[in-house]
Design a protein around this motif. Sequence first.
Motif, PDB file in Angstrom:
ATOM      1  N   ASP A   8       1.379 -35.117  -9.975  1.00  0.00           N
ATOM      2  CA  ASP A   8       1.618 -36.127  -8.940  1.00  0.00           C
ATOM      3  C   ASP A   8       0.674 -37.292  -9.212  1.00  0.00           C
ATOM      4  OD1 ASP A   8       1.600 -37.589  -6.361  1.00  0.00           O
ATOM      5  OD2 ASP A   8       2.731 -35.860  -5.618  1.00  0.00           O
ATOM      6  N   ASP A  33       0.847 -37.882 -14.301  1.00  0.00           N
ATOM      7  CA  ASP A  33       2.192 -38.353 -14.637  1.00  0.00           C
ATOM      8  C   ASP A  33       2.880 -37.308 -15.503  1.00  0.00           C
ATOM      9  OD1 ASP A  33       1.677 -38.936 -17.567  1.00  0.00           O
ATOM     10  OD2 ASP A  33       0.292 -40.379 -16.698  1.00  0.00           O
ATOM     11  N   ASP A  52       6.100 -34.189  -8.687  1.00  0.00           N
ATOM     12  CA  ASP A  52       6.579 -35.293  -7.876  1.00  0.00           C
ATOM     13  C   ASP A  52       7.678 -36.030  -8.636  1.00  0.00           C
ATOM     14  OD1 ASP A  52       6.638 -37.109  -5.734  1.00  0.00           O
ATOM     15  OD2 ASP A  52       5.265 -38.467  -6.772  1.00  0.00           O
ATOM     16  N   ILE A  53       8.602 -36.643  -7.910  1.00  0.00           N
ATOM     17  CA  ILE A  53       9.665 -37.396  -8.573  1.00  0.00           C
ATOM     18  C   ILE A  53       9.157 -38.739  -9.083  1.00  0.00           C
ATOM     19  CG2 ILE A  53      11.852 -38.614  -8.248  1.00  0.00           C
ATOM     20  CD1 ILE A  53      12.768 -36.417  -6.430  1.00  0.00           C
ATOM     21  N   MET A  54       8.543 -39.520  -8.195  1.00  0.00           N
ATOM     22  CA  MET A  54       8.137 -40.878  -8.539  1.00  0.00           C
ATOM     23  C   MET A  54       6.743 -40.873  -9.166  1.00  0.00           C
ATOM     24  SD  MET A  54      10.861 -42.331  -7.767  1.00  0.00           S
ATOM     25  CE  MET A  54      10.344 -44.000  -8.171  1.00  0.00           C
ATOM     26  N   ASP A  59       8.764 -39.949 -15.201  1.00  0.00           N
ATOM     27  CA  ASP A  59       8.985 -39.522 -13.819  1.00  0.00           C
ATOM     28  C   ASP A  59       9.345 -38.040 -13.739  1.00  0.00           C
ATOM     29  OD1 ASP A  59      11.683 -39.270 -14.479  1.00  0.00           O
ATOM     30  OD2 ASP A  59      12.252 -41.172 -13.554  1.00  0.00           O
ATOM     31  N   THR A  80       9.452 -34.796  -3.140  1.00  0.00           N
ATOM     32  CA  THR A  80      10.054 -36.118  -3.011  1.00  0.00           C
ATOM     33  C   THR A  80       9.647 -36.747  -1.694  1.00  0.00           C
ATOM     34  OG1 THR A  80      12.138 -37.358  -2.886  1.00  0.00           O
ATOM     35  CG2 THR A  80      12.144 -35.115  -2.031  1.00  0.00           C
ATOM     36  N   GLU A  87      19.280 -36.758  -4.225  1.00  0.00           N
ATOM     37  CA  GLU A  87      18.088 -36.432  -4.990  1.00  0.00           C
ATOM     38  C   GLU A  87      17.965 -34.924  -5.181  1.00  0.00           C
ATOM     39  OE1 GLU A  87      14.606 -38.160  -3.310  1.00  0.00           O
ATOM     40  OE2 GLU A  87      14.902 -40.052  -4.384  1.00  0.00           O
TER      41      GLU A  87
END
Length: 224
Positions: A8, A33, A52-54, A59, A80, A87
């Motif tokens: 994350d 990342d 984490d997605i973002m 990503d 998310t 999603e």
Amino acid sequence: MPTILVADDDANIRELVCLFLRNDGFDTAEAADGQEALAVYARTQVDLVILDIMMPVMDGWALCKELRRADPELPLLMLTAKAETWEKVKGFDLGTDDYLTKPFDPLELTVRVRALLKRFGIGKSHIIRIGEVTLDRQTYKVMNGTEALSLPLKEFELLYKLAGTPGQVYTREQLIDQIWGIDYSGDDRTIDVHIKRLRERFAASPDFRIETVRGLGYRLEVTE
């Protein structure tokens, strides 16, 4: 203890999640990342990934795809900031096993982690027993009956991987990615060399055999 990788880009979330996981008895590793997460995964024995997605650089979508390609059996829990259905559908299509929407209750997260580990048969012990053969991933000790064996690290990890899921076929590419790392640039025939050595070491063992699946790869079969 199982090791949980938390990927994350929010340092505060990583710190909070890792704190609760450690308090619940788990070991943790962190990445900011997707690219860093792959590097950590390549050098660490990881039992479950929270992603984490973002994230920058790579990503969560891309990370999920790479991890699933490397290990079809690795439990993945995706985080998310939105509760959008599309999603969740995309995440499950890419191979995630569970979903949690931010903000989340850390206690619920640890419950989901334990449930995933239980579903995948990953417990607090890192010991695999096949007949008289015992593999301990924490100490890297191998016992064949009362005889202690000394295996090079990669041979141990290869045998541990195959023995952890008897009957499952792994391709050379999967084994290279999971044991030597995604960035390995050597000849994938190194797998064949290590398999040959393992077969020689355990040639007299009545408990299992490592089979070649022509055109696919290898699997370990427990002897009845």
